[in-house]
Design a protein around this motif. Structure first.
Motif, PDB file in Angstrom:
ATOM      1  N   THR A  56      -7.726  -3.225  -7.505  1.00 46.31           N
ATOM      2  CA  THR A  56      -6.506  -4.085  -7.819  1.00 46.31           C
ATOM      3  C   THR A  56      -6.030  -4.434  -8.464  1.00 46.31           C
ATOM      4  O   THR A  56      -4.898  -5.040  -8.901  1.00 46.31           O
ATOM      5  CB  THR A  56      -5.488  -3.417  -6.304  1.00 46.31           C
ATOM      6  OG1 THR A  56      -6.389  -4.351  -5.338  1.00 46.31           O
ATOM      7  CG2 THR A  56      -6.369  -2.345  -5.697  1.00 46.31           C
ATOM      8  N   GLN A 107      -7.253   4.157   6.497  1.00 45.14           N
ATOM      9  CA  GLN A 107      -7.311   4.651   5.235  1.00 45.14           C
ATOM     10  C   GLN A 107      -6.288   2.785   4.926  1.00 45.14           C
ATOM     11  O   GLN A 107      -6.909   2.476   3.916  1.00 45.14           O
ATOM     12  CB  GLN A 107      -6.383   5.077   4.924  1.00 45.14           C
ATOM     13  CG  GLN A 107      -7.318   7.058   4.208  1.00 45.14           C
ATOM     14  CD  GLN A 107      -6.022   8.199   3.963  1.00 45.14           C
ATOM     15  OE1 GLN A 107      -4.736   8.293   4.421  1.00 45.14           O
ATOM     16  NE2 GLN A 107      -6.945   8.739   3.508  1.00 45.14           N
ATOM     17  N   LEU A 108      -5.369   2.923   5.736  1.00 40.49           N
ATOM     18  CA  LEU A 108      -4.557   1.474   5.451  1.00 40.49           C
ATOM     19  C   LEU A 108      -5.552   0.423   5.555  1.00 40.49           C
ATOM     20  O   LEU A 108      -5.388  -0.868   4.971  1.00 40.49           O
ATOM     21  CB  LEU A 108      -3.886   1.632   6.201  1.00 40.49           C
ATOM     22  CG  LEU A 108      -2.232   2.210   5.782  1.00 40.49           C
ATOM     23  CD1 LEU A 108      -0.831   2.562   6.783  1.00 40.49           C
ATOM     24  CD2 LEU A 108      -1.913   1.755   4.319  1.00 40.49           C
ATOM     25  N   ALA A 137       1.046  -0.549  -0.320  1.00 42.04           N
ATOM     26  CA  ALA A 137      -0.385   0.315  -0.133  1.00 42.04           C
ATOM     27  C   ALA A 137       0.297   1.370   0.306  1.00 42.04           C
ATOM     28  O   ALA A 137       0.369   2.048  -0.509  1.00 42.04           O
ATOM     29  CB  ALA A 137      -1.107   0.148   1.473  1.00 42.04           C
ATOM     30  N   ALA A 168      -9.063  -0.079   5.140  1.00 37.37           N
ATOM     31  CA  ALA A 168      -9.615  -0.155   4.396  1.00 37.37           C
ATOM     32  C   ALA A 168      -9.159  -0.818   3.365  1.00 37.37           C
ATOM     33  O   ALA A 168      -9.671  -1.486   2.482  1.00 37.37           O
ATOM     34  CB  ALA A 168     -10.304   1.304   4.127  1.00 37.37           C
ATOM     35  N   GLU A 169      -7.584   0.333   2.727  1.00 40.95           N
ATOM     36  CA  GLU A 169      -7.293  -0.304   1.553  1.00 40.95           C
ATOM     37  C   GLU A 169      -7.275  -1.806   1.502  1.00 40.95           C
ATOM     38  O   GLU A 169      -7.346  -2.722   0.824  1.00 40.95           O
ATOM     39  CB  GLU A 169      -6.007   0.035   1.264  1.00 40.95           C
ATOM     40  CG  GLU A 169      -5.217   0.322  -0.206  1.00 40.95           C
ATOM     41  CD  GLU A 169      -4.710   1.245  -0.497  1.00 40.95           C
ATOM     42  OE1 GLU A 169      -3.588   1.035  -1.375  1.00 40.95           O
ATOM     43  OE2 GLU A 169      -4.068   2.742   0.082  1.00 40.95           O
ATOM     44  N   VAL A 170      -6.884  -2.433   1.897  1.00 38.98           N
ATOM     45  CA  VAL A 170      -6.137  -3.948   2.643  1.00 38.98           C
ATOM     46  C   VAL A 170      -6.957  -4.638   2.947  1.00 38.98           C
ATOM     47  O   VAL A 170      -6.702  -5.928   3.046  1.00 38.98           O
ATOM     48  CB  VAL A 170      -4.555  -3.977   3.363  1.00 38.98           C
ATOM     49  CG1 VAL A 170      -3.329  -3.118   2.835  1.00 38.98           C
ATOM     50  CG2 VAL A 170      -4.392  -3.401   4.687  1.00 38.98           C
ATOM     51  N   ALA A 199     -15.072  -1.290  -0.362  1.00 42.82           N
ATOM     52  CA  ALA A 199     -13.254  -1.653   0.031  1.00 42.82           C
ATOM     53  C   ALA A 199     -12.721  -2.523  -1.380  1.00 42.82           C
ATOM     54  O   ALA A 199     -11.485  -2.239  -1.911  1.00 42.82           O
ATOM     55  CB  ALA A 199     -13.349  -2.854   0.754  1.00 42.82           C
ATOM     56  N   LYS A 200     -13.556  -2.419  -2.400  1.00 43.79           N
ATOM     57  CA  LYS A 200     -13.295  -2.682  -3.847  1.00 43.79           C
ATOM     58  C   LYS A 200     -12.418  -1.602  -4.336  1.00 43.79           C
ATOM     59  O   LYS A 200     -13.072  -0.574  -4.515  1.00 43.79           O
ATOM     60  CB  LYS A 200     -14.535  -2.839  -4.594  1.00 43.79           C
ATOM     61  CG  LYS A 200     -15.811  -4.406  -4.126  1.00 43.79           C
ATOM     62  CD  LYS A 200     -16.563  -4.686  -5.055  1.00 43.79           C
ATOM     63  CE  LYS A 200     -17.428  -5.415  -4.237  1.00 43.79           C
ATOM     64  NZ  LYS A 200     -18.301  -6.020  -5.357  1.00 43.79           N
ATOM     65  N   THR A 201     -11.348  -2.042  -4.683  1.00 42.57           N
ATOM     66  CA  THR A 201     -10.418  -1.346  -5.043  1.00 42.57           C
ATOM     67  C   THR A 201     -10.205  -1.404  -6.247  1.00 42.57           C
ATOM     68  O   THR A 201      -9.245   0.033  -7.396  1.00 42.57           O
ATOM     69  CB  THR A 201      -9.321  -0.936  -4.185  1.00 42.57           C
ATOM     70  OG1 THR A 201      -8.514  -1.963  -4.690  1.00 42.57           O
ATOM     71  CG2 THR A 201      -9.590  -0.214  -3.101  1.00 42.57           C
ATOM     72  N   ARG A 218      -0.974   7.149   4.319  1.00 40.45           N
ATOM     73  CA  ARG A 218      -2.199   7.219   4.608  1.00 40.45           C
ATOM     74  C   ARG A 218      -2.305   6.814   5.791  1.00 40.45           C
ATOM     75  O   ARG A 218      -1.326   6.883   6.745  1.00 40.45           O
ATOM     76  CB  ARG A 218      -2.123   5.661   4.092  1.00 40.45           C
ATOM     77  CG  ARG A 218      -2.104   5.293   2.052  1.00 40.45           C
ATOM     78  CD  ARG A 218      -3.070   5.560   1.707  1.00 40.45           C
ATOM     79  NE  ARG A 218      -3.442   4.505   0.151  1.00 40.45           N
ATOM     80  CZ  ARG A 218      -2.242   4.374  -0.240  1.00 40.45           C
ATOM     81  NH1 ARG A 218      -0.773   5.048   0.135  1.00 40.45           N
ATOM     82  NH2 ARG A 218      -2.011   3.932  -1.774  1.00 40.45           N
TER      83      ARG A 218
END
Length: 152
Positions: free
Chosen positions: A149, A54-55, A43, A57-59, A145-147, A50
């Motif tokens: 990636t 944010q971290l 990340a 949520a992102e991972v 949470a969908k990014t 971040r």
């Protein structure tokens, strides 16, 4: 009807993930790292900062687990935290110079384990597998949470 683990996408994905983690952990150990740090490395590897929220949520890691991971990474000198200049309640997290220096070795290890794991597949099968796994994670991830990636 007996359960067939080799016919269960969930079981096989979980088993593969555990085997990946073991293989990566074995290679990261000499660097003083574990696979549990990799989501944060991935990340923050682009050099951005971040917040902990944010971290997490992102991972896709729960806040308490992310807090514990970040505390260990800070203890190990892998991340640095800085208070926001405008809002002192906000803390920005970024990789430390030490972590940035280890990033090429980490990438080499991750690449080697991925290469080993996918060695029995041809290039088309590799692309299909990665695309399919991206679709699976998109289908299971909470909407917020969908990014996307997996397309990166």
């Amino acid at each position: 009807m007996p359960l067939k683990r080799t016919q269960s996408a969930g079981y096989m994905t979980n088993w593969a993930a555990r085997l990946f983690a073991r293989a990566i952990d074995q290679k990261l150990k000499p660097l003083g790292l574990s696979s549990g740090y990799l989501p944060v490395f991935f990340a923050l590897a682009d050099g951005t900062t971040r917040t902990q929220k944010q971290l997490a949520a992102e991972v896709g890691i729960e806040q308490p687990t992310m807090a514990a991971t970040l505390n260990r990474m800070e203890r190990d000198g892998l991340i640095e935290r800085e208070k926001d200049n405008e809002d002192r309640r906000i803390t920005h997290i970024h990789l430390s110079p030490s972590a940035k220096a280890k990033a090429p070795q980490i990438q080499t290890i991750v690449n080697a384990v991925n290469e080993q794991a996918l060695s029995g597949l041809n290039s088309l099968e590799k692309r299909v597998l990665l695309d399919a796994l991206g679709k699976v994670t998109d289908a299971l991830a909470p909407a917020e949470a969908k990014t996307g990636t997996h397309n990166a």
